[in-house]
Design a protein around this motif. Structure first.
Motif, PDB file in Angstrom:
ATOM      1  N   ALA A   4       0.832  -1.209   0.000  1.00  0.00           N
ATOM      2  CA  ALA A   4       0.000   0.000   0.000  1.00  0.00           C
ATOM      3  C   ALA A   4       0.863   1.254   0.000  1.00  0.00           C
ATOM      4  O   ALA A   4       0.612   2.190  -0.753  1.00  0.00           O
ATOM      5  N   ALA A   5       1.901   1.288   0.844  1.00  0.00           N
ATOM      6  CA  ALA A   5       2.794   2.451   0.911  1.00  0.00           C
ATOM      7  C   ALA A   5       3.554   2.622  -0.399  1.00  0.00           C
ATOM      8  O   ALA A   5       3.716   3.741  -0.896  1.00  0.00           O
ATOM      9  N   ASN A   7       2.651   1.555  -3.480  1.00  0.00           N
ATOM     10  CA  ASN A   7       1.726   1.989  -4.540  1.00  0.00           C
ATOM     11  C   ASN A   7       1.347   3.456  -4.389  1.00  0.00           C
ATOM     12  O   ASN A   7       1.266   4.191  -5.384  1.00  0.00           O
ATOM     13  N   GLU A   8       1.131   3.910  -3.163  1.00  0.00           N
ATOM     14  CA  GLU A   8       0.814   5.326  -2.928  1.00  0.00           C
ATOM     15  C   GLU A   8       1.991   6.214  -3.314  1.00  0.00           C
ATOM     16  O   GLU A   8       1.822   7.250  -3.949  1.00  0.00           O
ATOM     17  N   LEU A   9       3.202   5.791  -2.942  1.00  0.00           N
ATOM     18  CA  LEU A   9       4.404   6.555  -3.260  1.00  0.00           C
ATOM     19  C   LEU A   9       4.580   6.682  -4.771  1.00  0.00           C
ATOM     20  O   LEU A   9       4.698   7.788  -5.305  1.00  0.00           O
ATOM     21  N   SER A  11       2.513   6.230  -7.224  1.00  0.00           N
ATOM     22  CA  SER A  11       1.442   6.928  -7.930  1.00  0.00           C
ATOM     23  C   SER A  11       1.535   8.446  -7.758  1.00  0.00           C
ATOM     24  O   SER A  11       0.970   9.192  -8.557  1.00  0.00           O
ATOM     25  N   SER A  12       2.283   8.907  -6.760  1.00  0.00           N
ATOM     26  CA  SER A  12       2.447  10.344  -6.530  1.00  0.00           C
ATOM     27  C   SER A  12       3.650  10.929  -7.258  1.00  0.00           C
ATOM     28  O   SER A  12       3.815  12.136  -7.305  1.00  0.00           O
TER      29      SER A  12
END
Length: 76
Positions: A4-5, A7-9, A11-12
């Protein structure tokens, strides 16, 4: 780093370059490095067991991993 961390990173960040098993993202939004909590310049994802990086300038690096990938956070 969990999925999750990661993928969030990713994608930003802005994809910059991909060469073989090395992919580079640029931090255009001043996200904090997960290791030192300071903004980083680029994220370099190394997917193979062995990778070679040719650096054209001196950089400070922070390192972590996701699955079997090595994640390098560059600081100029």
């Amino acid at each position: 780093m969990d999925d999750a961390a990661y993928n969030e990173l990713v994608s930003s960040l802005t994809p910059y370059e991909e060469a073989g098993s090395v992919k580079t993202y640029t931090n255009t939004v001043s996200l904090a490095c997960p290791a030192c909590e300071q903004p980083f310049d680029d994220l370099v994802v190394c997917r193979d067991e062995f990778n070679s990086l040719e650096l054209s300038k001196v950089l400070d690096l922070c390192v972590t991993s996701h699955d079997d990938d090595v994640l390098l956070f560059t600081h100029q």
